[in-house]
Scaffold this active site. Structure first.
Site: not given
Lengths: 261, 223, 223, 261
Positions: C51-52
């Site tokens: 998700e980064i």
């Protein structure tokens, strides 16, 4: 006259952040993507009662420096300085140790609004995009739903989420030019690119300033329209010697154990 | 009635471009407004935006030259210049709807004295071309309309109330026509400049609502 | 009670990775799930998502090596591999919320027999870490939970109803623990595999809801 | 087994687009950004009753070829073939001449939903992003507001706009690889990048296929997760000779006059 968004110092870059401002802080969690020197400057300026919008509330310089980071400030500097009134975050505390934010929260000295991560990103984008609100199903049936309007669309339940705007966004990029065009490296793009333009004033800390035209038009991640100030990290920084407390050493060990590699 | 000389398309675009200040982000509509990218006052740095997904392009290319993958909103090829950035259509409208564009220039069928705009459909035609006009009219900080002052048969286009379907309400800030420059203010329409050879009274004669004549009203200056 | 050998963290991750098929987009949570990127079955091409803002990264780097601007959701450095792409956080969650991620692997405090998930807060702690868990739990096509079967003091984590605050309802598809592999189905929880040396009855003894023992229930296979 | 999204022919790429499908077509208006060879293949396949989501309904191959374009099909091919039931577009007709869509619309043979351009982009993004609806103020007080829910948020009036999903998205990119990663050139990114991933199946027509790893991770515009099929334009295409009608010649002259350069 040529447009020039480059400012000469970090202190100048944050000089107009007044008490009570709402500030966005880019990055994800790891300090490599955080605007460390802008945070350090804001720490020096000492503005109080800030509302902080960020993914995490910070781990602290001492933790990071053990991991070998030279530019090691994260949002924790504002927390431990007592500059924060409220945090809006997705991971406000650590699951490994008690960070400074948790300490202040338990002492009733700061407020907290916890947001789901994708919703945080989209709420910030709404502010930048002039959208008045949106419906997401993330959080239905959970604490996130409490106190919010809901709506059934096509038979599915959604929560109304509102835009999140700030006075200042402090972000970190890899390279920038005098128009404010920015590029990021790898996983440091994260919330930095999302926050650019979602605040009245966006301030970018970059590793390198390049001549206008050096960044290819197709490869620019953040067009300069979203950026108001650009400030460059010095090539050489005096690294302070840090004394590690027993607690920090223990946290670090736990962190390394948990990493599993 | 209109036997006097009026400004041609290029000259209207030139007058519009005088409004652009250093660092302004300016979106230019299809047709006449698109010409304004060729007339940026010397020494000023202005960033042109097109909803197709480009910021910071330069002048139009010569006919037959240029890259059809670098065009403005009208599909005309433009020059690349240092600092230019490209992005997708959603991002282009994040910029517009989000209030990041300083000035938008577009054509119009009609403008009301309150600054309401009609430019997407002639009622007789029944089918509208909305394009990006609604987003631009409601999202940009300053909206400049560039148009002929009257219809081909001499009827006013600046009206008390719109007769044509609305693009956006209360959005126009400045009207540059072939015979006048008019500012839309809370007090009403203020006549700021007239074409050389025209009097304020003659402009009023071709304008439906009552114009406030600026005490400093003067001939349109192009330089 | 748990004197028998159980799977260690690496082995649980290895078993989880057996679920990954060619072309699957797989998001790995912080901690144990993150290890699964090291155990992709030979010859399979799996795209890991974090998700980064990265898709298609490779195995973790050796400790002390690697680039801290190329990390997974847990901040651990990973290898770049051909085809990898990076993007911003909003885009990462367009992928998640929009249903473009095939499999998500995360830890849990509790899972209910209906597949409800609790993994963001221990009630005694009062402060939750929601992170991206809610988005991932409600957005991905298949959710795999990787966790110890019981708490440190031997209490079941697989329950009839959640006692802890909900992350998302009706979202878990498969539970891989240190002693069993359990599928969440419309019929209820189906015990598919047990750790070597464990019987289905022993696993049931550490699980609150009634398990349906798959006729084909067998020892956990790692290869 | 290695992932391989590359298909061998345009006909194969569109083979499963059945009658009644909703299709998105990338590009803006100028044919340089349009998936011309995919459209040509869909024309050959002849699927009927299509709902088409695109910025324009097309100008036609004859107009474009006058401007020197070799790959000159735009959405008009589906219109003139009678394959379209309904169009959702921002500029459905030309202000210069009567295009084929206008002719069919006036004859009652096609339906039309006109959308504001920024709203169209955002409605497509909502489908891709799993968002249930959003509030925009664009169109308040206009025809766009008719029949839609409105809501006052913070004293301002907004219209509820809903996501727009398709069965297929036909897009055009500059380069692609076997994972479906794409890059675009300059102003051809436009709706192509927005539509990628907003349909059940996204099909990309590219000018060049490159080896995995040739596209830099930071420079990829559309990650492969959004793309299902990639098909490459042939290096050489037989250019047909086209007979221009008097009407087309006149339209072309009007277009050139209007351009003003």
């Amino acid at each position: 006259m040529p447009i020039n968004k480059i400012v000469d110092s970090f202190d100048e870059a944050v000089a107009d952040i007044e008490d009570g401002a709402t500030i966005m802080i880019g990055g994800f969690g790891i300090v490599a993507g955080a605007p460390s020197l802008l945070l350090e400057a804001l720490g020096r300026k000492g503005s109080k009662d800030l509302t902080m919008v960020s993914n995490v509330t910070g781990f602290g310089k001492d933790v990071w420096s053990q991991l070998g980071f030279k530019f090691a400030e994260d949002p924790d500097i504002l927390v431990r300085n007592g500059q924060i009134k409220k945090a809006i975050a997705t991971a406000p505390v650590s699951t490994i140790y008690q960070n400074n934010f948790e300490r202040l929260l338990r002492a009733g000295k700061v407020e907290l609004e916890t947001v789901s991560q994708g919703t945080l990103a989209e709420r910030i984008r709404m502010a930048k995009a002039g959208i008045g609100g949106m419906y997401v199903s993330v959080g239905v049936g959970t604490v996130v739903e409490e106190g919010k309007e809901t709506k059934i669309i096509d038979g599915k339940k959604y929560i109304l989420e509102l835009p999140l705007k700030a006075d200042f966004a402090l972000i970190k990029a890899h390279k920038g030019d005098r128009w404010g065009n920015l590029v990021y490296r790898r996983t440091s793009r994260t919330f930095n690119a999302v926050m650019a333009g979602a605040a009245t004033v966006t301030i970018a800390e970059v590793e390198e300033i390049v001549e206008l035209g050096e960044l290819d038009a197709d490869a620019i991640h953040t067009p300069g329209i979203y950026v108001d100030r650009v400030v460059v990290r010095p090539q050489v920084i005096e690294a302070e010697e840090i004394e590690y407390s027993a607690e920090v050493k223990e946290s670090y060990q736990k962190y390394m154990d948990r990493k599993g590699n | 009635m209109q036997e006097k000389a009026t400004l041609d398309r290029q000259t209207i675009a030139l007058r519009v471009a005088k409004e652009f200040q250093d660092g302004d982000v300016v979106n230019l509509g299809i047709g006449l407004p698109g010409l304004a990218c060729n007339f940026v006052p010397a020494g000023r740095e202005v960033l042109f935006h097109a909803e197709i997904g480009v910021l910071g392009f330069g002048e139009m290319t010569a006919p037959g030259e240029g890259d059809f993958e670098l065009v403005n909103a009208g599909g005309q090829t433009v020059h690349e210049q240092p600092g230019m950035s490209c992005f997708d259509h959603a991002e282009a409208f994040v910029m517009i709807r989000g209030g990041h564009v300083d000035i938008s220039v577009m054509g119009a069928f009609q403008v009301s004295e309150k600054g309401d705009l009609a430019n997407y459909m002639v009622p007789a035609r029944e089918i509208g071309v909305i394009g990006g006009a609604m987003d631009l009219a409601s999202g940009t900080k300053k909206l400049i309309i560039a148009m002929n002052h009257t219809t081909k048969d001499g009827q006013p286009r600046i009206l008390k109330q719109l007769a044509y379907p609305v693009t956006a309400l209360n959005c126009v800030n400045l009207i540059v026509t072939d015979i006048a420059v008019i500012e839309v203010t809370d007090r009403g329409l203020v006549l700021k400049e007239v074409a050389p050879g025209w009097t304020p009274e003659e402009v009023q004669g071709l304008t439906e609502p009552k114009l406030i004549i600026d005490p400093d009203c003067h001939d349109i200056e192009l330089m």
